[in-house]
Design a protein around this motif. Structure first.
Motif, PDB file in Angstrom:
ATOM      1  N   PHE A  89       0.833  -1.207   0.000  1.00 29.95           N
ATOM      2  CA  PHE A  89       0.000   0.000   0.000  1.00 29.95           C
ATOM      3  C   PHE A  89       0.866   1.254   0.000  1.00 29.95           C
ATOM      4  O   PHE A  89       0.633   2.191  -0.769  1.00 29.95           O
ATOM      5  CB  PHE A  89      -0.943  -0.003   1.206  1.00 29.95           C
ATOM      6  CG  PHE A  89      -1.768   1.243   1.327  1.00 29.95           C
ATOM      7  CD1 PHE A  89      -2.881   1.432   0.526  1.00 29.95           C
ATOM      8  CD2 PHE A  89      -1.433   2.232   2.233  1.00 29.95           C
ATOM      9  CE1 PHE A  89      -3.645   2.586   0.625  1.00 29.95           C
ATOM     10  CE2 PHE A  89      -2.186   3.390   2.346  1.00 29.95           C
ATOM     11  CZ  PHE A  89      -3.293   3.564   1.534  1.00 29.95           C
ATOM     12  N   VAL A 127       2.458   1.927  -3.329  1.00 26.32           N
ATOM     13  CA  VAL A 127       1.510   2.559  -4.254  1.00 26.32           C
ATOM     14  C   VAL A 127       1.389   4.049  -3.934  1.00 26.32           C
ATOM     15  O   VAL A 127       1.388   4.891  -4.842  1.00 26.32           O
ATOM     16  CB  VAL A 127       0.124   1.867  -4.199  1.00 26.32           C
ATOM     17  CG1 VAL A 127      -0.908   2.649  -4.998  1.00 26.32           C
ATOM     18  CG2 VAL A 127       0.220   0.443  -4.707  1.00 26.32           C
ATOM     19  N   ASN A 161       2.569   5.855  -7.065  1.00 29.51           N
ATOM     20  CA  ASN A 161       1.380   6.149  -7.863  1.00 29.51           C
ATOM     21  C   ASN A 161       0.329   6.823  -6.986  1.00 29.51           C
ATOM     22  O   ASN A 161      -0.768   6.286  -6.789  1.00 29.51           O
ATOM     23  CB  ASN A 161       0.841   4.861  -8.487  1.00 29.51           C
ATOM     24  CG  ASN A 161      -0.170   5.125  -9.577  1.00 29.51           C
ATOM     25  OD1 ASN A 161      -0.491   6.271  -9.883  1.00 29.51           O
ATOM     26  ND2 ASN A 161      -0.679   4.057 -10.170  1.00 29.51           N
ATOM     27  N   LEU A 183      -3.452   7.181  -8.074  1.00 28.56           N
ATOM     28  CA  LEU A 183      -4.362   6.042  -7.918  1.00 28.56           C
ATOM     29  C   LEU A 183      -5.053   6.086  -6.562  1.00 28.56           C
ATOM     30  O   LEU A 183      -6.267   5.871  -6.466  1.00 28.56           O
ATOM     31  CB  LEU A 183      -3.598   4.723  -8.057  1.00 28.56           C
ATOM     32  CG  LEU A 183      -4.409   3.463  -7.786  1.00 28.56           C
ATOM     33  CD1 LEU A 183      -5.520   3.292  -8.820  1.00 28.56           C
ATOM     34  CD2 LEU A 183      -3.511   2.250  -7.752  1.00 28.56           C
ATOM     35  N   ILE A 184      -4.311   6.397  -5.527  1.00 26.36           N
ATOM     36  CA  ILE A 184      -4.867   6.440  -4.177  1.00 26.36           C
ATOM     37  C   ILE A 184      -5.925   7.534  -4.047  1.00 26.36           C
ATOM     38  O   ILE A 184      -6.899   7.398  -3.314  1.00 26.36           O
ATOM     39  CB  ILE A 184      -3.734   6.666  -3.139  1.00 26.36           C
ATOM     40  CG1 ILE A 184      -2.749   5.500  -3.182  1.00 26.36           C
ATOM     41  CG2 ILE A 184      -4.269   6.873  -1.740  1.00 26.36           C
ATOM     42  CD1 ILE A 184      -3.331   4.164  -2.833  1.00 26.36           C
TER      43      ILE A 184
END
Length: 111
Positions: free
Chosen positions: A45, A48, A52, A55-56
């Motif tokens: 997590f 990410v 990125n 995306l979150i």
């Protein structure tokens, strides 16, 4: 036989019992598996988030206030809680039963 000597004899018999080695192996393997699962999800997590972040921040649906990050964190919270409950259930049944049996067998042999 003194109490201390009796306890040492019981401990020695426990360590020699093949079921004790099996118990240690099963518990260690189970704990390692759960640790790998938790750490993979947890650090995945954050990877990410680091690599990125868009995306979150994406909304789950048009007009929703809930983002992918919030949903993922809720999932993780519930999933980790369920893993903990599973560990406790298995520890209180299978592992405790094996422990009781091993200690009972070792205590019988000493008396």
């Amino acid at each position: 036989m003194s109490t201390n000597a009796s306890q040492n004899a019981v401990y020695a018999r426990i360590r020699k019992n093949p079921r004790f080695a099996e118990l240690v192996s099963k518990r260690q393997g189970f704990a390692t598996l759960l640790s790998v699962i938790v750490l993979t999800i947890f650090y995945g997590f954050f990877m990410v988030v680091a690599f990125n972040p868009n995306l979150i921040g994406q909304r789950l649906s048009e007009g929703s206030y809930v983002t992918v990050g919030i949903a993922a964190e809720l999932f993780m919270f519930i999933f980790f809680w369920l893993l903990t409950a599973y560990y406790v259930k298995r520890a209180n049944s299978e592992f405790d039963d094996m422990t009781t049996e091993i200690v009972r067998d070792a205590a019988k042999e000493v008396k």
